[in-house]
Design a protein around this motif. Structure first.
Motif, PDB file in Angstrom:
ATOM      1  N   ILE A   1     -14.873   6.001   6.597  1.00 26.88           N
ATOM      2  CA  ILE A   1     -13.853   6.504   5.688  1.00 26.88           C
ATOM      3  C   ILE A   1     -14.561   6.934   4.419  1.00 26.88           C
ATOM      4  N   GLU A   2     -14.324   8.155   3.988  1.00 27.06           N
ATOM      5  CA  GLU A   2     -14.885   8.606   2.725  1.00 27.06           C
ATOM      6  C   GLU A   2     -14.189   7.874   1.599  1.00 27.06           C
ATOM      7  N   VAL A   3     -14.940   7.271   0.716  1.00 28.12           N
ATOM      8  CA  VAL A   3     -14.348   6.475  -0.344  1.00 28.12           C
ATOM      9  C   VAL A   3     -14.330   7.220  -1.666  1.00 28.12           C
ATOM     10  N   THR A   4     -15.463   7.699  -2.107  1.00 26.17           N
ATOM     11  CA  THR A   4     -15.515   8.443  -3.366  1.00 26.17           C
ATOM     12  C   THR A   4     -16.275   9.750  -3.165  1.00 26.17           C
ATOM     13  N   ASP A   5     -16.065  10.656  -4.067  1.00 24.35           N
ATOM     14  CA  ASP A   5     -16.679  11.971  -3.960  1.00 24.35           C
ATOM     15  C   ASP A   5     -17.906  12.137  -4.854  1.00 24.35           C
ATOM     16  N   TYR A   6     -17.939  11.498  -6.005  1.00 25.52           N
ATOM     17  CA  TYR A   6     -19.072  11.610  -6.935  1.00 25.52           C
ATOM     18  C   TYR A   6     -19.465  10.233  -7.422  1.00 25.52           C
ATOM     19  N   PRO A   7     -20.537   9.625  -6.989  1.00 22.39           N
ATOM     20  CA  PRO A   7     -21.387  10.075  -5.888  1.00 22.39           C
ATOM     21  C   PRO A   7     -20.680   9.832  -4.555  1.00 22.39           C
TER      22      PRO A   7
ATOM     23  N   ASN B   1     -19.486  10.046  12.091  1.00 22.16           N
ATOM     24  CA  ASN B   1     -18.449   9.991  13.131  1.00 22.16           C
ATOM     25  C   ASN B   1     -19.056  10.104  14.530  1.00 22.16           C
ATOM     26  N   THR B   2     -20.023  10.974  14.697  1.00 25.45           N
ATOM     27  CA  THR B   2     -20.688  11.142  15.982  1.00 25.45           C
ATOM     28  C   THR B   2     -21.427   9.872  16.387  1.00 25.45           C
TER      29      THR B   2
ATOM     30  N   ARG C   1     -21.192  16.555   2.168  1.00 24.24           N
ATOM     31  CA  ARG C   1     -20.103  15.643   2.527  1.00 24.24           C
ATOM     32  C   ARG C   1     -19.703  15.845   3.984  1.00 24.24           C
ATOM     33  N   VAL C   2     -19.526  17.083   4.383  1.00 28.83           N
ATOM     34  CA  VAL C   2     -19.122  17.395   5.760  1.00 28.83           C
ATOM     35  C   VAL C   2     -20.220  17.006   6.749  1.00 28.83           C
ATOM     36  N   GLU C   3     -21.471  17.341   6.441  1.00 30.33           N
ATOM     37  CA  GLU C   3     -22.579  17.059   7.350  1.00 30.33           C
ATOM     38  C   GLU C   3     -22.747  15.551   7.580  1.00 30.33           C
ATOM     39  N   VAL C   4     -22.718  14.773   6.504  1.00 32.60           N
ATOM     40  CA  VAL C   4     -22.909  13.324   6.633  1.00 32.60           C
ATOM     41  C   VAL C   4     -21.713  12.688   7.342  1.00 32.60           C
TER      42      VAL C   4
END
Length: 104
Positions: free
Chosen positions: A45-51, A27-28, A19-22
């Motif tokens: 914007i992160e929307v969901t965590d799984y998946p 962002n970069t 999650r952090v890497e992607v």
């Protein structure tokens, strides 16, 4: 055999690291795009965590990128379309996905 708690913890850690890497790579890339293209407005914007799913906005066009989209593009295959076990560079894969999704 590895303890079940350790297996679950390892999977949670792996998920968090991905999650952090992607997110960081997105962002970069979007910051680089804004520097070149000017005031277009680009964000992730992160929307969901799984998946894992990210909503991307570039110049007011919005689209989703899933963990599965990324995983499929990262897999390297041989001449018989068999997975080699190696992965493509994440930066390269995300650039390709951004272009494909934006021009759809």
């Amino acid at each position: 055999m590895q303890d079940w708690k350790e297996k679950i913890k390892a999977k949670i850690d792996e998920h968090g690291n991905k999650r952090v890497e992607v997110t960081t790579t997105f962002n970069t890339l979007l910051s680089e795009l804004e520097m070149v293209a000017g005031r277009i407005g680009a964000q992730v914007i992160e929307v969901t965590d799984y998946p894992l799913t990210w909503k991307i906005e570039i110049n007011k066009k919005r689209f989703l990128v899933t963990e599965n989209d990324i995983d499929r593009k990262q897999i390297l295959t041989d001449s018989w379309d068999k997975a080699t076990g190696e992965k493509r560079d994440l930066n390269e894969v995300l650039q390709e996905i951004l272009v494909e999704k934006f021009v759809e």
